[in-house]
Each structure stands twice: as C-alpha cells, then as structure tokens.
Design a protein around this motif. Structure first.
Motif, PDB file in Angstrom:
ATOM      1  N   PRO A 116       5.796   1.163   9.221  1.00 25.56           N
ATOM      2  CA  PRO A 116       4.751   1.943   8.547  1.00 25.56           C
ATOM      3  C   PRO A 116       4.735   3.225   8.734  1.00 25.56           C
ATOM      4  CG  PRO A 116       3.100   1.109  10.346  1.00 25.56           C
ATOM      5  CD  PRO A 116       4.292   0.738  10.377  1.00 25.56           C
ATOM      6  N   ALA A 128       7.480  -1.481   4.565  1.00 31.70           N
ATOM      7  CA  ALA A 128       6.764  -0.489   4.772  1.00 31.70           C
ATOM      8  C   ALA A 128       5.557  -0.969   5.773  1.00 31.70           C
ATOM      9  CB  ALA A 128       6.315   0.123   2.988  1.00 31.70           C
ATOM     10  N   GLN A 129       5.401  -2.159   5.045  1.00 39.39           N
ATOM     11  CA  GLN A 129       4.286  -2.480   5.740  1.00 39.39           C
ATOM     12  C   GLN A 129       3.854  -2.676   7.308  1.00 39.39           C
ATOM     13  OE1 GLN A 129       2.201  -6.250   3.953  1.00 39.39           O
ATOM     14  NE2 GLN A 129      -0.145  -5.289   4.330  1.00 39.39           N
ATOM     15  N   ARG A 147       8.185  -3.571   0.408  1.00 39.54           N
ATOM     16  CA  ARG A 147       6.581  -3.096  -0.087  1.00 39.54           C
ATOM     17  C   ARG A 147       7.034  -3.918   1.476  1.00 39.54           C
ATOM     18  NH1 ARG A 147       6.963  -4.470  -4.883  1.00 39.54           N
ATOM     19  NH2 ARG A 147       6.811  -7.188  -4.638  1.00 39.54           N
ATOM     20  N   LYS A 184      11.699   3.323   0.468  1.00 40.89           N
ATOM     21  CA  LYS A 184      11.149   3.719  -1.107  1.00 40.89           C
ATOM     22  C   LYS A 184      12.607   2.912  -1.988  1.00 40.89           C
ATOM     23  CE  LYS A 184       8.404   7.587  -1.666  1.00 40.89           C
ATOM     24  NZ  LYS A 184       8.058   8.235  -1.470  1.00 40.89           N
ATOM     25  N   ASP A 193       6.356  11.571  -1.582  1.00 41.29           N
ATOM     26  CA  ASP A 193       5.010  11.151  -0.941  1.00 41.29           C
ATOM     27  C   ASP A 193       5.539   9.536  -1.105  1.00 41.29           C
ATOM     28  OD1 ASP A 193       2.733   9.745  -0.692  1.00 41.29           O
ATOM     29  OD2 ASP A 193       1.819  10.183  -2.503  1.00 41.29           O
ATOM     30  N   LYS A 194       5.714   9.569   1.094  1.00 50.06           N
ATOM     31  CA  LYS A 194       5.440   8.602   1.569  1.00 50.06           C
ATOM     32  C   LYS A 194       4.888   7.091   1.100  1.00 50.06           C
ATOM     33  CE  LYS A 194       5.432   7.498   6.531  1.00 50.06           C
ATOM     34  NZ  LYS A 194       4.976   6.263   6.911  1.00 50.06           N
ATOM     35  N   SER A 195       2.725   7.223   0.572  1.00 48.71           N
ATOM     36  CA  SER A 195       2.772   5.685   0.139  1.00 48.71           C
ATOM     37  C   SER A 195       3.424   5.237  -1.455  1.00 48.71           C
ATOM     38  CB  SER A 195       1.347   6.600  -0.552  1.00 48.71           C
ATOM     39  OG  SER A 195       0.777   7.758  -0.771  1.00 48.71           O
ATOM     40  N   GLN A 196       3.713   6.250  -2.053  1.00 49.63           N
ATOM     41  CA  GLN A 196       4.961   5.603  -3.402  1.00 49.63           C
ATOM     42  C   GLN A 196       5.975   5.449  -3.200  1.00 49.63           C
ATOM     43  OE1 GLN A 196       3.677   7.675  -6.249  1.00 49.63           O
ATOM     44  NE2 GLN A 196       4.832   5.759  -7.356  1.00 49.63           N
ATOM     45  N   ILE A 197       6.111   4.031  -2.555  1.00 48.07           N
ATOM     46  CA  ILE A 197       7.206   3.211  -2.403  1.00 48.07           C
ATOM     47  C   ILE A 197       8.241   2.343  -3.581  1.00 48.07           C
ATOM     48  CG2 ILE A 197       7.782   0.626  -1.476  1.00 48.07           C
ATOM     49  CD1 ILE A 197       5.783   2.516   0.390  1.00 48.07           C
ATOM     50  N   ARG A 248      10.004   5.940   6.093  1.00 45.84           N
ATOM     51  CA  ARG A 248       9.608   6.157   4.876  1.00 45.84           C
ATOM     52  C   ARG A 248      10.823   5.049   4.478  1.00 45.84           C
ATOM     53  NH1 ARG A 248       7.903  11.147   3.828  1.00 45.84           N
ATOM     54  NH2 ARG A 248       8.866  11.085   1.807  1.00 45.84           N
TER      55      ARG A 248
END
Length: 436
Positions: free
Chosen positions: A371, A367-368, A364, A376, A421-425, A374
C-alpha cells in the motif's frame, strides 16, 4: 444481458473436476440440464469453461481457455469463462474481444471470489456481464469514468532509480524522457534491441527505405551479395541503435542519468543476471515502468499458441521475471502499460487483450500487497506513433477514435504516476474502441 431459458442444456468442461462436479449439482438442482464434458459438443445452450480455474503458468492457462472457448462456440449460444480471484488472469480481455469477433455468441468472464458453483448460479440467474462475483452473489464490474481527470501538481521527491522496459524507443521512450524531466534520478532503459553503432562510411539517415538503398549500394561497391532480408534486418538494427542513443541523449539533457540494458524480459536468467549486476553497480531500483510489448494480431479462430506465447513473453513473462528479481517492497512507484484492448476488447487481439488485462490484475494485487507504493495501470488508446503506422492511424480515424499525441500522452503518464490519485489504480486513456 445473459439469458438462459429454464431447462437449458449447460455443459461444464472438466479442467477443474472439483469445481465441475459442484457446478453440475447446483445447476441441475436449479432445473438446468447440466453435464460435465471433456470437450464441448456444440449442441449445448451454454458452456462453462473451467480451464481458467487451474494454476498452470499464464500462457498455457490462457491458451487452454481460448481453445476451450473456441470449441464451445455456437451461434446463439453462451460461453461462460471462469477465473479465480487472487490469480493473475486476463480472461476478461478475452471475453471482451470474443464478443467483437463472435457477434452471435454471448461471452462473459466471471472472476470467482467465493464458491465457484454459487457464483456461477448467481451469474446465470441474474444475467451478469463481465466482472467479479463476490461471495454474496454481487457483481463487481469495472466501468470507464465519464469525466477527465485534472492534472495535479507534482510534489518534490528524492530522485529515484527507474527501470523502464521497452523504454528506449517509441511511446515508452517519450514517457521515460518526461519522467526524467519531472522526477530526475537515474533511468535504466531495457529493451531487446542492441545499441548497434552507426557505420562510419554511411551518412546518417532516419528513413528505413533510404537506409536500405544505402546498404544495397555499399554492398554492390564491395562486390558482396546480400539478400533483401539481410539488408532489411541490418537497416532496422541500425535505426534501432540510433533511436536508443537519441533517447539516452534526450534523458541526459534533462539532467538525469541514463543507461541502456539490452535485455529480453522474457528470459528469466537474463533478467536476473542483468538486474542483479546493474543494482550492484548503480543502486537499488525504486521505480518500475513496464512498457514492453509486441503484437501478433489474428482472429481468435486462427490464433496459434506460438503467437500467444510471443505476445505473453515480454509483457507477462517479462513482468514475472522482473518481480522475481526485484523486491517489490522496495518500489515506491510501479507503472504498467496496458491497452484499451484489455478494457474494451479488440478484433484480432485476443492474446494482447488477455496479456494486458493480466497486467491490470497484477497491478491491483501489488497495490493491495504494497500500500505504500504508487501503482498505476495505463489502459492506453492508440498513440500517434509507436505501434500505430500511417495505415493503422487511418483505420482508427475512420472509426472515430482519436490518436493520443506523443507529448500529451507522456505528460499524462508522468503526472498520473507521480501526482495522480493514489486510489485510482487503473486509468483508461483515450477513447473506447468502436463496437464494429
């Protein structure tokens, strides 16, 4: 749901004196009998563990929290474990595991994003479960999705240079092969095992018992006295080397390049030297798949610090060592292999659950911070292979937990990393652990 009656006795460990003092004042003002202690007394209705607020290195900090939680345990009592937002911590994994092991003790882990005292007061007043408590007292809690994610088409991309830790054998090897098939490029497999060559005077076998027998017979014919332990070590080393070569060959058959690096990810110097040399020779790493890990299962009450450190070394220390050597800003893809134990808890795996939950925390954060990458985190259920042998597979079957087929798990991994989905970490893959 956490419940404490008015006037309940709440002890606060003094690992973080500033936070403990503020907590004592706020909770006392709310009518609780709050007191700061060096060691929980087993007589309190609840204990707030502040060891997780410190900035010690991860293994030491998580061990200190486990020790404090064990000291705080009491039938019908409450143990509140605190960690700070922004720090790499996996204490929610500990909380979820302790609830499975300590049935009569309420255990929660709160990630504090604002003032510690205000967050704990809000959590107690509202009976919060695990999660992050925001500055306004709201609980942010992760829940598994109720539906399956459909596969997406993988877009064309420039072949990358991938580092895959723990990737030459077992489950991670299957994922590396599928990644090579779909994405191409260059795959560097890093693992602790040596690529031991197969002796010319031994027939090729893949069964451990059969290989032990061949080694015993060879030693007898040569007049050598070899211990069973030495035979077993030699046999396992030979099979590991053979599996590494099979994985490399399978990757090369896809058209991708493959190299193997014998590497202990928990050794900072070894990681730095090996990756620096490899990047000078083959180019900058653009994708990281961190799949290294070991188990040391034992109930929390019996867990030793050596076992916890053994579990943390490849997974947590290894990640820190790799990120200290690579430039995360240059990584286009980052994947961490976590476990459903981090998300649901699992008996006997307090250290493993914490280490994997920390990986999720790191995912997380990355990812922050980056950005464009990708990122996961795969919370895997049990696979039909890898660390799951026949006896363990039967155990999961009796609990109604299906095993993830190797090929299907590898397909899910590659598809989600490259096209999900890139937002789905974070993704929970498989079915949750049984509650028993």
């Amino acid at each position: 749901m956490l419940r404490l009656p008015p006037g309940a006795v709440i002890e606060i460990t003094n690992a973080d004196p500033s936070a403990a003092s503020a907590l004592e004042q706020v909770l006392s003002a709310q009518g609780f009998a709050a007191r700061i202690v060096a060691q929980p007394s087993h007589s309190a209705d609840a204990v707030v563990v502040t060891e997780g607020l410190r900035s010690d290195e991860p293994a030491a900090r998580h061990w200190a929290v486990l020790q404090a939680a064990k000291a705080a345990r009491r039938d019908d009592g409450v143990v509140v474990i605190l960690q700070r937002a922004g720090s790499l911590s996996g204490l929610e994994g500990l909380s979820r595991t302790l609830r499975k092991e300590w049935i009569s003790t309420q255990t929660v882990a709160w990630t504090v994003t604002g003032k510690v005292a205000d967050a704990v007061a809000a959590g107690i007043a509202r009976g919060y479960g695990d999660g992050a408590i925001s500055a306004d007292g709201t609980l942010l809690a992760a829940e598994p999705g109720a539906s399956l994610l459909p596969p997406n088409g993988v877009p064309d991309a420039d072949p990358g240079v991938w580092l895959v830790t723990g990737g030459a054998r077992g489950v991670t090897a299957a994922c590396a092969i599928e990644l090579a098939r779909v994405a191409g490029g260059r795959i560097w497999l890093a693992g602790r095992s040596a690529e031991t060559p197969w002796p010319d005077d031994l027939p090729s076998v893949s069964d451990l018992k059969a290989l032990r027998g061949l080694l015993v017979e060879r030693a007898r014919e040569a007049g050598e006295r070899v211990t069973p332990a030495a035979i077993d070590q030699t046999a396992r080393g030979l099979l590991a080397g053979a599996e590494i070569r099979e994985t490399l060959a399978a990757i090369r058959e896809t058209g991708a390049d493959a190299q193997y690096i014998a590497l202990d990810a928990g050794n900072a110097t070894a990681v730095s030297e090996a990756l620096d040399q490899a990047q000078k020779k083959y180019g900058k790493i653009t994708g990281l798949v961190h799949g290294a890990g070991v188990l040391a299962d034992r109930l929390a009450n019996d867990k030793t610090e050596a076992e916890l450190r053994r579990v943390f070394a490849p997974k947590v220390d290894g990640l820190m060592n790799i990120l200290a050597t690579l430039d995360p800003a240059k990584l286009s893809h980052i994947a961490f292999f976590s476990s459903a134990a981090a998300f649901f808890g699992n008996k006997g795996q307090s250290d493993y659950a914490m280490a994997n939950a920390l990986l999720a925390s790191a995912g997380r954060s990355l990812a922050q911070s980056y950005p464009s990458a990708r990122v996961k985190v795969f919370h895997w259920g049990p696979w039909a292979g890898g660390m799951v042998d026949g006896a363990l597979a039967s155990h999961f079957e009796t609990q109604g937990i299906p095993l993830i087929p190797i090929r299907e798990g590898a397909r899910i991994f590659a598809n989600e990393l490259l096209a999900g989905d890139k937002s789905q970490i974070e993704l929970v893959v498989g079915k949750s652990w049984a509650t028993a």
